[in-house]
Write a protein that holds these residues in place. Sequence first.
Motif, PDB file in Angstrom:
ATOM      1  N   GLN A 143      -2.171  20.884 102.679  1.00  0.00           N
ATOM      2  CA  GLN A 143      -0.974  21.355 101.983  1.00  0.00           C
ATOM      3  C   GLN A 143      -0.440  22.685 102.507  1.00  0.00           C
ATOM      4  O   GLN A 143       0.393  23.318 101.859  1.00  0.00           O
ATOM      5  N   GLY A 158       1.995  26.183  98.564  1.00  0.00           N
ATOM      6  CA  GLY A 158       2.943  26.435  97.481  1.00  0.00           C
ATOM      7  C   GLY A 158       3.710  27.703  97.796  1.00  0.00           C
ATOM      8  O   GLY A 158       4.247  27.869  98.878  1.00  0.00           O
ATOM      9  N   GLU A 159       3.710  28.636  96.865  1.00  0.00           N
ATOM     10  CA  GLU A 159       4.402  29.906  97.065  1.00  0.00           C
ATOM     11  C   GLU A 159       3.476  31.024  97.543  1.00  0.00           C
ATOM     12  O   GLU A 159       3.924  32.134  97.801  1.00  0.00           O
ATOM     13  N   LYS A 160       2.186  30.732  97.668  1.00  0.00           N
ATOM     14  CA  LYS A 160       1.220  31.773  98.018  1.00  0.00           C
ATOM     15  C   LYS A 160       0.989  31.820  99.525  1.00  0.00           C
ATOM     16  O   LYS A 160       0.668  30.813 100.147  1.00  0.00           O
ATOM     17  N   MET A 161       1.113  33.016 100.087  1.00  0.00           N
ATOM     18  CA  MET A 161       0.924  33.230 101.520  1.00  0.00           C
ATOM     19  C   MET A 161      -0.535  33.487 101.859  1.00  0.00           C
ATOM     20  O   MET A 161      -1.223  34.195 101.133  1.00  0.00           O
ATOM     21  N   ARG A 211       6.937  28.647 106.575  1.00  0.00           N
ATOM     22  CA  ARG A 211       8.242  29.042 106.048  1.00  0.00           C
ATOM     23  C   ARG A 211       8.700  30.313 106.760  1.00  0.00           C
ATOM     24  O   ARG A 211       7.946  31.275 106.859  1.00  0.00           O
ATOM     25  N   THR A 258       5.639  32.537 107.864  1.00  0.00           N
ATOM     26  CA  THR A 258       4.542  32.643 106.906  1.00  0.00           C
ATOM     27  C   THR A 258       3.884  31.286 106.734  1.00  0.00           C
ATOM     28  O   THR A 258       4.543  30.247 106.795  1.00  0.00           O
ATOM     29  N   ARG A 261       1.704  29.117 104.036  1.00  0.00           N
ATOM     30  CA  ARG A 261       1.554  29.127 102.583  1.00  0.00           C
ATOM     31  C   ARG A 261       0.961  27.825 102.058  1.00  0.00           C
ATOM     32  O   ARG A 261       1.051  26.797 102.699  1.00  0.00           O
ATOM     33  N   THR A 296      10.465  33.675 106.831  1.00  0.00           N
ATOM     34  CA  THR A 296      10.741  34.683 105.817  1.00  0.00           C
ATOM     35  C   THR A 296      11.183  35.964 106.513  1.00  0.00           C
ATOM     36  O   THR A 296      10.759  36.242 107.630  1.00  0.00           O
TER      37      THR A 296
END
Length: 120
Positions: free
Chosen positions: A16, A32-35, A20, A28, A30, A22
């Motif tokens: 997963q 989900g939203e956590k790097m 992304r 980045t 990640r 940024t």
Amino acid sequence: MVTFDQFLALGLALPQAAERLTWETRVTLRVGEKMFALGTPGEGSVAVKATHEDQAELLAAAPEVYSVAPYVGRHGWVQVQLAKVAEEELGDLLAEAWRSIAPKKLVREYDEALGTSGRA
């Protein structure tokens, strides 16, 4: 020596994990939203999430390879010189960083698939 593309491949091979863009130039990695890692192609270094303890150990063991990451180093992140790190070592660092932010169930499933029980 590890290339930026190898860094991306190692990180994106984790369950997963997603890439992304940024801040217009930073890539980045990640869940989900956590790097758990970031870098910019062509810069020669990347930053990887670590604990404060791991950060201290890495800096003491190989200061030519590791340093405190700009901006996020106060949270334990390390800056890794790609030209000086072994691919397997970077893969291990990325896996530990991923483990620190991935959902526990996903980490368990990953470890079961590898036939391990987590951190070595």
